[in-house]
Design an enzyme around this catalytic site. Structure first.
Site, mmCIF file in Angstrom:
data_model
loop_
_atom_site.group_PDB
_atom_site.id
_atom_site.type_symbol
_atom_site.label_atom_id
_atom_site.label_comp_id
_atom_site.label_asym_id
_atom_site.label_seq_id
_atom_site.Cartn_x
_atom_site.Cartn_y
_atom_site.Cartn_z
ATOM 1 N NE ARG A 1 -8.016 17.601 6.924
ATOM 2 C CZ ARG A 1 -9.051 17.069 7.575
ATOM 3 N NH1 ARG A 1 -8.846 16.283 8.608
ATOM 4 N NH2 ARG A 1 -10.271 17.328 7.193
ATOM 5 C CG HIS B 1 -1.857 -1.165 1.246
ATOM 6 N ND1 HIS B 1 -1.557 -2.327 1.937
ATOM 7 C CD2 HIS B 1 -3.050 -1.375 0.640
ATOM 8 C CE1 HIS B 1 -2.539 -3.191 1.777
ATOM 9 N NE2 HIS B 1 -3.450 -2.648 1.003
ATOM 10 N NE ARG C 1 -14.723 21.009 7.951
ATOM 11 C CZ ARG C 1 -15.207 19.791 8.129
ATOM 12 N NH1 ARG C 1 -14.431 18.746 7.911
ATOM 13 N NH2 ARG C 1 -16.446 19.616 8.537
ATOM 14 C CB SER D 1 -14.550 19.503 12.051
ATOM 15 O OG SER D 1 -14.969 18.159 12.200
ATOM 16 C CG ASP D 2 -18.705 17.254 13.554
ATOM 17 O OD1 ASP D 2 -19.334 16.451 14.259
ATOM 18 O OD2 ASP D 2 -17.661 16.948 12.946
ATOM 19 N N GLY E 1 -6.356 11.572 7.944
ATOM 20 C CA GLY E 1 -7.146 10.575 7.247
ATOM 21 C C GLY E 1 -7.271 10.881 5.761
ATOM 22 N NE ARG F 1 -5.159 -0.929 -2.932
ATOM 23 C CZ ARG F 1 -6.049 -1.897 -2.703
ATOM 24 N NH1 ARG F 1 -7.187 -1.604 -2.098
ATOM 25 N NH2 ARG F 1 -5.801 -3.139 -3.058
ATOM 26 C CD GLU G 1 -10.105 9.248 16.557
ATOM 27 O OE1 GLU G 1 -9.151 9.317 15.778
ATOM 28 O OE2 GLU G 1 -10.414 8.192 17.140
ATOM 29 C CG MET G 2 -14.549 7.377 12.703
ATOM 30 S SD MET G 2 -15.379 7.254 11.099
ATOM 31 C CE MET G 2 -15.572 5.481 10.942
ATOM 32 C CD GLU H 1 -29.155 3.985 12.541
ATOM 33 O OE1 GLU H 1 -29.955 3.167 13.040
ATOM 34 O OE2 GLU H 1 -29.101 4.251 11.330
ATOM 35 N NE ARG I 1 -7.503 10.440 13.929
ATOM 36 C CZ ARG I 1 -8.077 11.056 12.904
ATOM 37 N NH1 ARG I 1 -7.385 11.236 11.768
ATOM 38 N NH2 ARG I 1 -9.314 11.517 12.983
ATOM 39 C CB ILE I 2 -2.864 15.851 12.096
ATOM 40 C CG1 ILE I 2 -2.337 15.325 10.754
ATOM 41 C CG2 ILE I 2 -1.697 16.169 13.023
ATOM 42 C CD1 ILE I 2 -1.540 16.343 9.954
ATOM 43 N N GLY I 3 -6.238 15.144 12.637
ATOM 44 C CA GLY I 3 -7.517 14.990 11.965
ATOM 45 C C GLY I 3 -8.621 15.747 12.666
ATOM 46 C CB SER I 4 -11.926 16.683 11.620
ATOM 47 O OG SER I 4 -12.318 15.573 10.830
#
Length: 234
Positions: free
Chosen positions: A24, A4, A217, A203-204, A20, A43, A179-180, A162, A87-90
């Site tokens: 970005r 990868h 952003r 971010s939200d 992610g 990819r 986050e994920m 949910e 990790r840098i992310g929202s």
């Protein structure tokens, strides 16, 4: 070169920032690194290596979710001998005092399940950040005057959740944001003796429904990137 990551062994730095979103990664590399060169586009998951204040840095997209991040982190550690992964992310804010544009430095990352869950079986392993990185990130954020929160986050394995009952318990137990990816990153770093941290921009917000407009952003995320870089080379 791995399945990868198409980079040659000497093209990956010992310090890797992992957003992610591959675009970005491109923006961060072009904005903050000197001499940034594209070293991976397998990819469409872009990676760049350059220097920041004379230090070699790679910024490599990780994709969305823990399974995707696990692929890249495993290859970066196992094949390229990366020592530091940030990790840098929202993320989505969960506490009422956590605002849009605030930065969260994740001390711990709770999760229901991750790609590593199977090896622990009945054990509830507690993934946590490298303390040296965490302390340096907090110091860098304070020096910048960035509104920052330090504590636990939740790494979800679904985006469209949910489970309002679960959200309620996260809030009740002081979880700052959702986050994920971070829980798996922290677990892999612990397994292989590497340093890991997640520096996140809110971010939200899950409670208020606020969301950061896409055009705003870039500037906000810039604080997060610089905090991560300062922490990596403190």
């Amino acid at each position: 070169m791995t399945v990868h990551i198409g980079a040659k062994p000497d093209q990956i730095a010992e310090t890797v920032l992992m957003p992610g979103d591959p675009y970005r990664a491109k923006w961060a590399a072009e904005t903050f690194l000197d001499g940034a060169e594209l070293i991976n586009e397998v990819r469409g998951m872009l990676g760049f290596t350059g220097t920041w204040k004379g230090n070699r840095v790679t910024i490599q997209g990780s994709g969305m979710g823990m399974p995707s991040l696990s692929i890249y982190a495993n290859e970066l550690i196992g094949e390229y001998d990366v020592k530091t992964l940030i990790r840098i992310g929202s993320c989505g804010g969960m506490q009422p005092y956590v605002g849009i544009r605030d930065v969260i430095v994740a001390m711990t990352a709770s999760t229901i399940t991750s790609p590593s869950s199977g090896i622990f079986r009945e054990m509830n392993y507690a993934p946590c950040a490298d303390y040296g990185l965490l302390a340096a990130a907090v110091k860098a954020a304070e020096a910048r005057g960035t509104k920052t929160h330090v504590g636990g986050i939740y790494s979800s394995d679904v985006f469209y959740a949910e489970r309002p009952d679960l959200d309620e318990q996260m809030v009740r137990h002081g979880i700052l944001g959702v986050e994920m990816e971070a829980a798996e990153l922290y677990t892999l770093a612990a397994r292989h003796g590497r340093r890991a941290l997640a520096v996140l921009t809110v971010s939200d917000h899950l409670q208020t429904g606020e969301a950061l407009p896409s055009e705003d952003r870039e500037k906000t995320f810039g604080d997060m990137v610089e905090i991560a870089l300062e922490a990596a080379f403190a």
